[in-house]
Design an enzyme around this catalytic site. Structure first.
Site, PDB file in Angstrom:
ATOM      1  N   GLU A  88       0.827  -1.219   0.000  1.00  0.00           N
ATOM      2  CA  GLU A  88       0.000   0.000   0.000  1.00  0.00           C
ATOM      3  C   GLU A  88       0.860   1.268   0.000  1.00  0.00           C
ATOM      4  O   GLU A  88       0.345   2.363   0.225  1.00  0.00           O
ATOM      5  CB  GLU A  88      -0.941   0.010   1.220  1.00  0.00           C
ATOM      6  CG  GLU A  88      -1.841  -1.192   1.360  1.00  0.00           C
ATOM      7  CD  GLU A  88      -2.886  -1.335   0.247  1.00  0.00           C
ATOM      8  OE1 GLU A  88      -2.919  -0.473  -0.662  1.00  0.00           O
ATOM      9  OE2 GLU A  88      -3.639  -2.316   0.296  1.00  0.00           O
ATOM     10  N   HIS A 129      -2.787   2.765   8.051  1.00  0.00           N
ATOM     11  CA  HIS A 129      -3.903   1.957   7.553  1.00  0.00           C
ATOM     12  C   HIS A 129      -4.082   0.771   8.489  1.00  0.00           C
ATOM     13  O   HIS A 129      -3.100   0.142   8.894  1.00  0.00           O
ATOM     14  CB  HIS A 129      -3.601   1.474   6.130  1.00  0.00           C
ATOM     15  CG  HIS A 129      -4.517   0.385   5.668  1.00  0.00           C
ATOM     16  ND1 HIS A 129      -5.868   0.564   5.518  1.00  0.00           N
ATOM     17  CD2 HIS A 129      -4.270  -0.904   5.342  1.00  0.00           C
ATOM     18  CE1 HIS A 129      -6.412  -0.566   5.113  1.00  0.00           C
ATOM     19  NE2 HIS A 129      -5.480  -1.480   5.003  1.00  0.00           N
ATOM     20  N   HIS A 169      -7.331  -2.292  10.168  1.00  0.00           N
ATOM     21  CA  HIS A 169      -8.617  -2.974   9.981  1.00  0.00           C
ATOM     22  C   HIS A 169      -9.393  -3.011  11.301  1.00  0.00           C
ATOM     23  O   HIS A 169      -9.616  -4.102  11.855  1.00  0.00           O
ATOM     24  CB  HIS A 169      -8.382  -4.422   9.508  1.00  0.00           C
ATOM     25  CG  HIS A 169      -7.562  -4.576   8.260  1.00  0.00           C
ATOM     26  ND1 HIS A 169      -6.983  -5.767   7.878  1.00  0.00           N
ATOM     27  CD2 HIS A 169      -7.237  -3.673   7.285  1.00  0.00           C
ATOM     28  CE1 HIS A 169      -6.340  -5.611   6.722  1.00  0.00           C
ATOM     29  NE2 HIS A 169      -6.461  -4.346   6.353  1.00  0.00           N
ATOM     30  N   GLU A 195     -17.747  13.540  21.920  1.00  0.00           N
ATOM     31  CA  GLU A 195     -16.562  14.270  21.472  1.00  0.00           C
ATOM     32  C   GLU A 195     -16.153  14.011  20.024  1.00  0.00           C
ATOM     33  O   GLU A 195     -15.214  14.626  19.531  1.00  0.00           O
ATOM     34  CB  GLU A 195     -15.402  14.001  22.436  1.00  0.00           C
ATOM     35  CG  GLU A 195     -15.769  14.589  23.788  1.00  0.00           C
ATOM     36  CD  GLU A 195     -14.657  14.612  24.808  1.00  0.00           C
ATOM     37  OE1 GLU A 195     -13.609  14.010  24.550  1.00  0.00           O
ATOM     38  OE2 GLU A 195     -14.865  15.245  25.856  1.00  0.00           O
ATOM     39  N   HIS A 210     -13.041  -3.105   4.165  1.00  0.00           N
ATOM     40  CA  HIS A 210     -11.614  -3.404   4.247  1.00  0.00           C
ATOM     41  C   HIS A 210     -10.995  -2.783   5.507  1.00  0.00           C
ATOM     42  O   HIS A 210     -10.405  -3.506   6.317  1.00  0.00           O
ATOM     43  CB  HIS A 210     -10.904  -2.890   2.985  1.00  0.00           C
ATOM     44  CG  HIS A 210      -9.429  -3.157   2.968  1.00  0.00           C
ATOM     45  ND1 HIS A 210      -8.739  -3.496   1.842  1.00  0.00           N
ATOM     46  CD2 HIS A 210      -8.505  -3.132   3.969  1.00  0.00           C
ATOM     47  CE1 HIS A 210      -7.474  -3.684   2.140  1.00  0.00           C
ATOM     48  NE2 HIS A 210      -7.303  -3.465   3.421  1.00  0.00           N
TER      49      HIS A 210
END
Ligand code: 2HA
Ligand code: ZN
Length: 270
Positions: free
Chosen positions: A116, A139, A141, A169, A210
């Site tokens: 990625e 990134h 999951h 918040e 994803h």
């Protein structure tokens, strides 16, 4: 030369990946992080003239030529970053033509940066244009955020609005909301371009079914953004199947945003 394993940026990366693994967000090789490094700081730990290998990027990252990144390796597990950093992490410098990255340290077993990395670099370019102090792209999951993708509309206004309603918040932490991309093939430059386009407006971008991308000035700030979304998604998942008797009203969200002086997406409220 100091031992790079003791560098603050390395310790922060090891602590963060271990924490994210412990939270259950990064199963197997799930997740990747890149952190823009300060050249002066890296020089205390590495000879910047020694290039171990040059690895092609597969796209042009010329706006980042010469910039240094600490980045997780492809196929590597967050679970293992702490115990074996030199195999699982790498320090790379984008080449002057922007087409490749020089490996200065790490990926010792012949590995390379995350698949990625194009999405990360394009996101860095997009965020740096908005905020010159942006350094981290993350990134992961997160479990409840993913679960929510399966039962909630993926419209970013509606998705953001639901998250804002889940914890008082939220609107203060991510007042610009959350960008949402439809399901797309990962590891490609197209998903990188789509993510970077969203990153012009959002520090958080959901990849449907994803995971999520976050961007921020520091590792903590970026982690905290994702953590706050994940907490809200958890409350949603704990309550979505139950009758809702109370909620935070749009007027109250507005009151919060005004009180804390944040620049929020007014068009995401009714
Ligand atoms: O690196 O999470 O999206 C593994 C992934 C790819
Ligand atoms: Zn992923």
């Amino acid at each position: 030369m100091n031992n790079i394993l003791n560098a603050p940026f390395m310790e922060e990366m090891r602590k963060t990946t271990a924490n994210m693994y412990r939270l259950g967000w990064d199963e197997r090789n799930g997740g990747n992080i890149s952190c823009l490094l300060d050249e002066g700081e890296v020089r205390e730990y590495l000879d910047l003239n020694v290039v171990l290998r040059t690895i092609p990027l597969g796209f042009n990252a010329a706006p980042l030529a010469g910039r240094l990144f600490l980045v997780t390796g492809t196929g590597k597990y967050f679970k293992n970053m702490d115990a074996d950093s030199e195999n699982n992490l790498g320090v790379v410098r984008i080449t002057s033509d922007g087409q490749a990255a020089d490996l200065l340290w790490g990926y010792r077993d012949g590995g390379r940066f995350t698949s990625e990395f194009p999405a990360h670099l394009m996101s860095h370019i997009a965020r740096l244009a908005v905020d010159p102090e942006n350094r981290v792209v993350m990134h992961t999951h997160p479990t409840h955020t993913l679960a929510m993708n399966y039962i909630h509309e993926l419209d970013e206004k509606k998705f953001t609005h639901t998250l804002w309603e889940m914890c008082t918040e939220c609107i203060v932490v991510f007042p610009e909301g959350v960008g949402v991309l439809p399901w797309m093939l990962c590891g490609t430059t197209s998903i990188g371009e789509a993510t970077a386009a969203k990153m012009k407006d959002f520090r958080l971008v959901v990849w449907a079914m994803h995971g999520i991308y976050g961007a921020g000035k520091t590792m903590d700030e970026t982690f905290d953004l994702i953590e706050t979304v994940e907490k809200a998604a958890q409350i949603y998942m704990l309550t979505a199947h139950l009758p809702r008797r109370n909620t935070i009203q749009d007027d109250q969200l507005r009151e919060l945003a005004e009180f804390f002086g944040v620049n929020y997406r007014k068009d995401f409220l009714s």
